[in-house]
Motif scaffolding. Structure first.
Motif, PDB file in Angstrom:
ATOM      1  N   ALA A   1     -13.868 -11.097   0.619  1.00 63.35           N
ATOM      2  CA  ALA A   1     -13.742 -12.524   0.934  1.00 63.35           C
ATOM      3  C   ALA A   1     -12.570 -12.737   1.882  1.00 63.35           C
ATOM      4  O   ALA A   1     -11.605 -11.977   1.869  1.00 63.35           O
ATOM      5  N   LEU A   2     -12.665 -13.771   2.689  1.00 67.08           N
ATOM      6  CA  LEU A   2     -11.587 -14.098   3.614  1.00 67.08           C
ATOM      7  C   LEU A   2     -10.602 -15.047   2.943  1.00 67.08           C
ATOM      8  O   LEU A   2     -10.994 -16.045   2.328  1.00 67.08           O
ATOM      9  N   TRP A   3      -9.332 -14.719   3.063  1.00 64.90           N
ATOM     10  CA  TRP A   3      -8.243 -15.545   2.561  1.00 64.90           C
ATOM     11  C   TRP A   3      -7.336 -15.887   3.739  1.00 64.90           C
ATOM     12  O   TRP A   3      -7.238 -15.139   4.708  1.00 64.90           O
TER      13      TRP A   3
ATOM     14  N   PRO B   1     -18.357 -18.076  -1.648  1.00 63.53           N
ATOM     15  CA  PRO B   1     -19.684 -17.635  -1.191  1.00 63.53           C
ATOM     16  C   PRO B   1     -20.602 -18.775  -0.773  1.00 63.53           C
ATOM     17  O   PRO B   1     -21.474 -18.598   0.077  1.00 63.53           O
ATOM     18  N   ASP B   2     -20.397 -19.983  -1.358  1.00 61.09           N
ATOM     19  CA  ASP B   2     -21.273 -21.110  -1.018  1.00 61.09           C
ATOM     20  C   ASP B   2     -20.869 -21.821   0.271  1.00 61.09           C
ATOM     21  O   ASP B   2     -21.451 -22.832   0.651  1.00 61.09           O
ATOM     22  N   GLY B   3     -19.845 -21.286   0.937  1.00 64.58           N
ATOM     23  CA  GLY B   3     -19.407 -21.890   2.181  1.00 64.58           C
ATOM     24  C   GLY B   3     -18.209 -22.798   2.057  1.00 64.58           C
ATOM     25  O   GLY B   3     -17.645 -23.232   3.072  1.00 64.58           O
ATOM     26  N   GLY B   4     -17.808 -23.095   0.836  1.00 67.36           N
ATOM     27  CA  GLY B   4     -16.635 -23.929   0.637  1.00 67.36           C
ATOM     28  C   GLY B   4     -15.361 -23.100   0.586  1.00 67.36           C
ATOM     29  O   GLY B   4     -15.355 -21.894   0.859  1.00 67.36           O
ATOM     30  N   THR B   5     -14.263 -23.746   0.260  1.00 70.63           N
ATOM     31  CA  THR B   5     -12.975 -23.070   0.101  1.00 70.63           C
ATOM     32  C   THR B   5     -12.310 -23.576  -1.171  1.00 70.63           C
ATOM     33  O   THR B   5     -12.664 -24.636  -1.708  1.00 70.63           O
TER      34      THR B   5
ATOM     35  N   ALA C   1     -20.932 -18.645  16.479  1.00 73.43           N
ATOM     36  CA  ALA C   1     -19.808 -18.754  15.550  1.00 73.43           C
ATOM     37  C   ALA C   1     -20.173 -19.635  14.366  1.00 73.43           C
ATOM     38  O   ALA C   1     -20.923 -20.609  14.494  1.00 73.43           O
ATOM     39  N   THR C   2     -19.638 -19.280  13.203  1.00 76.85           N
ATOM     40  CA  THR C   2     -19.796 -20.074  11.987  1.00 76.85           C
ATOM     41  C   THR C   2     -18.414 -20.455  11.484  1.00 76.85           C
ATOM     42  O   THR C   2     -17.572 -19.581  11.247  1.00 76.85           O
ATOM     43  N   ALA C   3     -18.183 -21.751  11.335  1.00 79.52           N
ATOM     44  CA  ALA C   3     -16.876 -22.221  10.865  1.00 79.52           C
ATOM     45  C   ALA C   3     -16.779 -22.053   9.357  1.00 79.52           C
ATOM     46  O   ALA C   3     -17.709 -22.388   8.626  1.00 79.52           O
ATOM     47  N   LEU C   4     -15.648 -21.530   8.908  1.00 80.06           N
ATOM     48  CA  LEU C   4     -15.402 -21.361   7.477  1.00 80.06           C
ATOM     49  C   LEU C   4     -14.389 -22.363   6.943  1.00 80.06           C
ATOM     50  O   LEU C   4     -14.243 -22.508   5.739  1.00 80.06           O
ATOM     51  N   SER C   5     -13.670 -23.014   7.840  1.00 76.87           N
ATOM     52  CA  SER C   5     -12.781 -24.099   7.435  1.00 76.87           C
ATOM     53  C   SER C   5     -13.149 -25.324   8.260  1.00 76.87           C
ATOM     54  O   SER C   5     -13.553 -25.211   9.409  1.00 76.87           O
TER      55      SER C   5
END
Length: 643
Positions: free
Chosen positions: A35-37, A56-60, A351-355
């Protein structure tokens, strides 16, 4: 139809609050168990830096609740503040600068409370031998800001204390362990060099008891700066170094033989202002993600090529490039996109944004798109700059009126401006005030020779280049010659103050957390921190041999020569540019009849991190320009000016 209204009087949805919210940005990205931190700045939480992970669901989710603040003071600019090590995530906490471990949801201290508050600091945390984290330790040894000692230390994860690994140099990066555990490598340098002047890459064997054997220099030197290293195998390292005047990616063996993987006259590295930054990451099969002057590119060692990635994310942070399945993760921004954590496929640019983007991000039509331009200096040198013209779909100016322009001077001065979205700039451009961000001689991204245009010329080349750009905009009929202002913070604050005292180009200046007295900012003067206490040796000249030059170029020497009004903005806990100098300058303005204001902010260090400060500073700046450049900005508190 757009309404006709003078420049500077336009209403805009780009609020100071929106600019403050945009300060919620990511840094120090890394992977933990797939996972990305990352660390995330929180202006709305008093400037706290939170630790966040992607779900995993795309949230943070936040990993650490308040009041944990994942930040440190090493070099005062800080260094990598967290690392995953075995079952623990280890981090530094701003309030006391100690190192802590998060294990199973519980936080426990790993280092003792120092006798003097924040008197011992740690940064650039790295995984070491089993059961240890390696770090740079910085200790205050006396009452002066330059009374500092640094060592490389190993910190036990079981709370069993720490041990010194390496000492003997003024500055270090933390050691990195080879894949087989047989060697450690690190960078070191000494005064008066800055890390972009020259560093040495050291390597040492690691003994069975964890101690380091005899260290030897593998690369680097007084005129070669290594800015990043990574182990590739048990007997090879990758490094960014500039022996040919450009930071390129090299492979070097333990025998000291180095090969440039793709010789290009391009900057694939950058200035090491913070410990632990990174400009490249391996993608496999001889390919590497690299940052080419901040833009993402792919280096192919077999082809010897560096190819830009086709993406609208044009500015990538050096605070974390992480290989992920199918591509690379990083922190990136674009012309109309705020910085965010993203995953990107270099082959497609998808690109996919994670934040998320800020909740208050204004509609895109109010956000300026920079025009990247090259201007010409008086000596014929090129001056790169980004022009952000005034733009608002709801307004147009009366026919024949020229806009006011702000010349923005970046900090450093070994730094640069870029064309990414800046809501600070949009706050002005959407109200009818143009901004031009100048990469004057000395800026990074253009090779060592361009950086060294500023050697012993700070206060000359930077001032002259900014004037050249401002006057070129006037000559082109793009800017009102009577309504030019200069603005900047830190080193940019110096150039702004020098410009308003020693030239007649500008009608006003905003000077934020500045350097104003070179003699005080030397190690002997004691008014700055250790990391930069001999920076001026290269920028101005050796001291005290060139003391007269120090005095002549100091804005505080020329208080009586102000060309126009000035606004000072200063954090009261700033250890890099303490308030002493701004205090003295403003005291010298008393009774001179020059309109000025001085806002001092409790709880702020170098640069503003709290939402309320960011809002107050931007609104004060807009009101200031309105009063001194001759327009009335709506919906902003009136800043009181003294004389």
């Amino acid at each position: 139809m757009p309404r006709i209204s003078s420049y500077g009087t336009w209403t805009s949805p780009v609020s100071a609050g929106a600019a403050a919210a945009a300060g919620r940005s990511a840094q120090w990205l890394a992977e933990v168990d797939g996972a990305l931190w990352w660390a995330e700045t929180r202006p709305d939480e008093g400037g706290r830096v939170a630790l966040v992970r992607a779900l995993p669901d795309g949230g943070t989710e936040d990993v650490l609740p308040t009041p944990w603040n994942v930040r440190n003071r090493v070099h005062e600019y800080g260094g990598r503040p967290w690392v995953a090590a075995g079952p623990a995530v280890v981090f530094t906490h701003w309030a006391d600068q100690r190192v802590y471990a998060l294990t199973g949801g519980e936080v426990s201290p790993l280092t003792p409370e120092p006798a003097t508050p924040q008197g011992v600091r740690y940064g650039d945390l790295r995984r070491g031998l089993d059961g240890e984290v390696w770090a740079v330790r910085e200790r205050s040894t006396g009452s002066r800001r330059t009374d500092i000692a640094r060592e490389l230390v190993a910190i036990r994860l079981d709370g069993g204390g720490e041990r010194v690994l390496v000492a003997g140099h003024r500055f270090f990066t933390a050691p990195q362990l080879s894949p087989d555990g047989g060697h450690a490598a690190w960078l070191a340098w000494d005064h008066p060099a800055m890390p972009w002047d020259g560093t040495e890459l050291f390597v040492a064997p690691v003994a069975a008891d964890g101690s380091f054997g005899a260290a030897r220099v593998l690369a680097g030197g007084p005129a070669v700066a290594v800015c990043q290293l990574e182990w590739e195998s048990a007997d090879r390292l990758l490094m960014l170094a500039d022996p040919d005047g450009w930071w390129n990616l090299h492979r070097i063996g333990l025998d000291g033989v180095a090969v440039n993987l793709a010789p290009v006259q391009r900057e694939l590295g950058g200035p090491m202002w913070k410990l632990g930054v990174s400009w490249f990451a391996p993608l496999g099969s001889g390919r590497f993600a690299v940052l080419d002057s901040g833009r993402l590119a792919v280096l192919d060692e077999h082809a010897g090529s560096v190819t830009p990635v086709d993406t609208d994310l044009t500015v990538w942070s050096s605070a974390g490039l992480v290989p992920v399945p199918g591509g690379i993760a990083g922190i990136a921004a674009g012309a109309r996109r705020e910085s965010a954590v993203v995953r990107l496929d270099p082959a497609t640019g998808e690109a996919t944004a994670l934040s998320p983007q800020p909740d208050e991000l204004p509609p895109p039509e109010y956000l300026p798109v920079a025009e990247e331009r090259i201007f010409t200096a008086a000596d014929g040198a090129e001056i790169p700059a980004y022009v952000f013209p005034p733009s608002n779909p709801d307004f147009t100016a009366p026919e024949g009126e020229l806009p006011p322009y702000l010349v923005h001077v970046h900090g450093g001065p070994t730094g640069h401006s870029d064309g990414a979205l800046s809501l600070d700039f949009a706050y002005f451009t959407s109200r009818g005030i143009g901004v031009v961000a100048v990469n004057y001689g000395g800026s990074t991204g253009y090779g060592r020779a361009f950086r060294e245009r500023l050697r012993e010329q700070w206060g000359v080349v930077d001032v002259r280049d900014c004037v050249s750009v401002a006057e070129a905009l006037v000559a082109e009929g793009l800017a009102d010659p009577q309504r030019l202002a200069v603005r900047g913070g830190s080193a940019g604050g110096f150039t702004s103050a020098a410009s308003i005292t020693m030239t007649r180009t500008y009608a006003a200046a905003t000077v934020k957390f500045p350097i104003l007295d070179f003699t005080g900012w030397t190690g002997a003067g004691g008014e700055t921190h250790d990391f930069e206490s001999q920076y001026l040796v290269g920028l101005v000249g050796p001291y005290p041999e060139t003391e007269q030059r120090y005095r002549e170029r100091s804005p505080i020497t020329h208080v009586q020569s102000l060309a126009g009004p000035v606004l000072f903005l200063q954090g009261l806990e700033d250890e890099i540019c303490p308030p002493d100098q701004a205090d003295r300058f403003v005291a010298g303005l008393a009774g001179r009849g020059v309109p000025h204001a001085y806002l001092r902010f409790e709880g702020e260090q170098h640069g503003f991190r709290r939402a309320e400060t960011i809002i107050a500073a931007l609104e004060a700046e807009l009101s200031f320009y309105g009063q001194v450049l001759g327009f009335t900005p709506p919906d902003v508190p009136v800043l009181e000016l003294a004389r």
